[in-house]
Design a protein around this motif. Structure first.
Motif, PDB file in Angstrom:
ATOM      1  N   GLU A  88     -11.594  48.699 -27.471  1.00 42.68           N
ATOM      2  CA  GLU A  88     -10.097  48.984 -27.808  1.00 42.68           C
ATOM      3  C   GLU A  88      -9.541  48.394 -29.503  1.00 42.68           C
ATOM      4  OE1 GLU A  88      -5.525  50.509 -25.831  1.00 42.68           O
ATOM      5  OE2 GLU A  88      -7.695  49.605 -24.724  1.00 42.68           O
ATOM      6  N   GLU A  89      -9.820  47.262 -29.620  1.00 41.65           N
ATOM      7  CA  GLU A  89      -8.961  46.642 -30.358  1.00 41.65           C
ATOM      8  C   GLU A  89     -10.145  47.140 -31.778  1.00 41.65           C
ATOM      9  OE1 GLU A  89      -8.462  42.470 -32.353  1.00 41.65           O
ATOM     10  OE2 GLU A  89      -9.996  42.120 -30.478  1.00 41.65           O
ATOM     11  N   ALA A  90     -11.558  47.130 -31.757  1.00 42.81           N
ATOM     12  CA  ALA A  90     -11.696  47.712 -32.751  1.00 42.81           C
ATOM     13  C   ALA A  90     -11.653  48.689 -32.987  1.00 42.81           C
ATOM     14  CB  ALA A  90     -13.288  47.754 -32.503  1.00 42.81           C
ATOM     15  N   ALA A  91     -11.828  50.375 -31.940  1.00 42.75           N
ATOM     16  CA  ALA A  91     -10.630  51.574 -32.653  1.00 42.75           C
ATOM     17  C   ALA A  91      -9.501  51.707 -33.187  1.00 42.75           C
ATOM     18  CB  ALA A  91     -10.440  52.022 -30.889  1.00 42.75           C
ATOM     19  N   TYR A  92      -8.529  50.580 -32.383  1.00 41.90           N
ATOM     20  CA  TYR A  92      -7.258  50.220 -33.232  1.00 41.90           C
ATOM     21  C   TYR A  92      -7.803  49.946 -34.484  1.00 41.90           C
ATOM     22  CZ  TYR A  92      -5.010  51.698 -29.683  1.00 41.90           C
ATOM     23  OH  TYR A  92      -4.094  52.632 -27.988  1.00 41.90           O
ATOM     24  N   LYS A  93      -8.801  48.307 -35.166  1.00 38.02           N
ATOM     25  CA  LYS A  93      -8.285  48.393 -36.142  1.00 38.02           C
ATOM     26  C   LYS A  93      -8.995  49.107 -37.406  1.00 38.02           C
ATOM     27  CE  LYS A  93      -8.780  43.419 -35.436  1.00 38.02           C
ATOM     28  NZ  LYS A  93      -9.847  42.037 -35.272  1.00 38.02           N
ATOM     29  N   PHE A  94     -10.409  50.393 -37.094  1.00 35.69           N
ATOM     30  CA  PHE A  94     -11.496  51.327 -37.167  1.00 35.69           C
ATOM     31  C   PHE A  94      -9.854  52.252 -37.862  1.00 35.69           C
ATOM     32  CE2 PHE A  94     -11.611  55.362 -37.562  1.00 35.69           C
ATOM     33  CZ  PHE A  94     -12.492  56.072 -38.380  1.00 35.69           C
ATOM     34  N   TYR A  95      -8.652  52.607 -36.841  1.00 35.69           N
ATOM     35  CA  TYR A  95      -7.715  53.959 -37.488  1.00 35.69           C
ATOM     36  C   TYR A  95      -6.696  53.229 -37.685  1.00 35.69           C
ATOM     37  CZ  TYR A  95      -4.666  57.607 -36.720  1.00 35.69           C
ATOM     38  OH  TYR A  95      -3.552  58.454 -36.651  1.00 35.69           O
ATOM     39  N   ASN A  96      -6.178  52.036 -37.710  1.00 33.57           N
ATOM     40  CA  ASN A  96      -5.363  51.566 -38.256  1.00 33.57           C
ATOM     41  C   ASN A  96      -5.853  50.482 -40.232  1.00 33.57           C
ATOM     42  OD1 ASN A  96      -3.098  51.829 -37.033  1.00 33.57           O
ATOM     43  ND2 ASN A  96      -3.919  50.500 -35.893  1.00 33.57           N
ATOM     44  N   ASP A  97      -7.052  50.558 -40.467  1.00 25.21           N
ATOM     45  CA  ASP A  97      -7.783  50.466 -41.792  1.00 25.21           C
ATOM     46  C   ASP A  97      -7.116  50.976 -42.842  1.00 25.21           C
ATOM     47  OD1 ASP A  97     -10.039  49.788 -43.422  1.00 25.21           O
ATOM     48  OD2 ASP A  97     -10.466  48.805 -42.548  1.00 25.21           O
ATOM     49  N   PRO A  98      -6.918  50.617 -44.317  1.00 18.45           N
ATOM     50  CA  PRO A  98      -6.391  50.835 -45.109  1.00 18.45           C
ATOM     51  C   PRO A  98      -6.971  51.750 -45.541  1.00 18.45           C
ATOM     52  CG  PRO A  98      -5.646  48.387 -45.178  1.00 18.45           C
ATOM     53  CD  PRO A  98      -6.363  48.657 -43.898  1.00 18.45           C
ATOM     54  N   GLU A  99      -8.329  51.470 -45.609  1.00 16.63           N
ATOM     55  CA  GLU A  99      -9.535  52.250 -46.371  1.00 16.63           C
ATOM     56  C   GLU A  99      -9.484  53.564 -45.568  1.00 16.63           C
ATOM     57  OE1 GLU A  99     -14.067  52.594 -47.841  1.00 16.63           O
ATOM     58  OE2 GLU A  99     -13.410  50.821 -46.706  1.00 16.63           O
ATOM     59  N   TYR A 100      -9.114  53.766 -44.413  1.00 22.84           N
ATOM     60  CA  TYR A 100      -9.131  54.732 -43.128  1.00 22.84           C
ATOM     61  C   TYR A 100      -7.776  55.299 -43.671  1.00 22.84           C
ATOM     62  CZ  TYR A 100      -9.294  58.257 -39.454  1.00 22.84           C
ATOM     63  OH  TYR A 100      -9.607  59.840 -38.998  1.00 22.84           O
ATOM     64  N   GLN A 101      -7.267  54.876 -43.882  1.00 21.41           N
ATOM     65  CA  GLN A 101      -5.512  55.327 -43.882  1.00 21.41           C
ATOM     66  C   GLN A 101      -5.725  55.691 -45.065  1.00 21.41           C
ATOM     67  OE1 GLN A 101      -2.963  55.977 -41.423  1.00 21.41           O
ATOM     68  NE2 GLN A 101      -3.949  55.007 -40.502  1.00 21.41           N
ATOM     69  N   SER A 102      -6.130  55.298 -46.166  1.00 22.39           N
ATOM     70  CA  SER A 102      -6.556  55.900 -47.591  1.00 22.39           C
ATOM     71  C   SER A 102      -7.420  57.403 -47.300  1.00 22.39           C
ATOM     72  CB  SER A 102      -7.357  55.122 -49.054  1.00 22.39           C
ATOM     73  OG  SER A 102      -7.843  55.174 -48.237  1.00 22.39           O
ATOM     74  N   PHE A 103      -7.667  57.831 -46.733  1.00 22.75           N
ATOM     75  CA  PHE A 103      -8.355  58.854 -47.089  1.00 22.75           C
ATOM     76  C   PHE A 103      -7.922  59.914 -45.260  1.00 22.75           C
ATOM     77  CE2 PHE A 103     -12.106  57.058 -45.782  1.00 22.75           C
ATOM     78  CZ  PHE A 103     -12.204  57.626 -44.797  1.00 22.75           C
ATOM     79  N   ILE A 104      -7.099  59.657 -44.513  1.00 17.60           N
ATOM     80  CA  ILE A 104      -6.971  60.342 -43.155  1.00 17.60           C
ATOM     81  C   ILE A 104      -6.342  61.685 -43.689  1.00 17.60           C
ATOM     82  CG2 ILE A 104      -5.148  59.475 -42.877  1.00 17.60           C
ATOM     83  CD1 ILE A 104      -5.518  58.660 -39.967  1.00 17.60           C
ATOM     84  N   HIS A 105      -5.677  61.686 -44.304  1.00 18.02           N
ATOM     85  CA  HIS A 105      -5.120  62.964 -45.234  1.00 18.02           C
ATOM     86  C   HIS A 105      -5.787  64.351 -44.846  1.00 18.02           C
ATOM     87  CE1 HIS A 105      -6.781  63.016 -49.443  1.00 18.02           C
ATOM     88  NE2 HIS A 105      -6.280  61.836 -49.411  1.00 18.02           N
ATOM     89  N   LEU A 106      -7.189  64.038 -45.777  1.00 19.42           N
ATOM     90  CA  LEU A 106      -7.954  64.877 -45.408  1.00 19.42           C
ATOM     91  C   LEU A 106      -8.690  65.610 -44.477  1.00 19.42           C
ATOM     92  CD1 LEU A 106     -10.952  63.480 -48.462  1.00 19.42           C
ATOM     93  CD2 LEU A 106      -9.521  64.644 -48.169  1.00 19.42           C
TER      94      LEU A 106
END
Length: 125
Positions: A88-106
């Protein structure tokens, strides 16, 4: 050789630390289930090539993905996916990763009716 087997579903107090709960949070696989409709395919096509390496970085495995899912009940969404994370920790780390947050808008800009949930592995209890 001494061996200790701990059932992660049952709390074990080890020097004041609930290691059963910690093991469940840190070492038990979880499944992220995504379902959403794609209303802007042109924008959305930029999302998969960017998210794939990031999923790999966080130890995730794409177990299933379908854009033509068949419904047993209800109305399926256009995109449906099941992703396994090592914890579960890995799932949250993925979702909150700044790199992911930089393109989640797509994904946000090109989809609607999104549901993204985390399921824990069934323990049979």
């Amino acid at each position: 050789m001494n061996m200790c087997i701990i059932d992660p579903g049952h709390p074990v107090n080890f020097f004041g630390i609930n290691i059963g709960r910690n093991l469940q949070t840190h070492f038990m696989p979880v499944y992220v289930v995504n379902a959403y409709d794609i209303h802007d395919p042109e924008t959305f096509k930029e999302y998969p090539p960017r998210v794939a390496p990031l999923l790999q970085k966080h130890g995730a495995k794409l177990l299933a993905m379908d854009t033509e899912a068949k419904a047993l009940e209800g109305q399926p969404k256009k995109m449906n996916a099941i992703v396994e994370f090592p914890s579960e920790e890995a799932a949250y780390k993925f979702y909150n990763d700044p790199e992911y947050q930089s393109f989640i808008h797509l994904r946000h800009d090109s989809t609607s009716n999104c549901t993204m949930i985390i399921l824990k592995q069934f323990q049979g209890k």
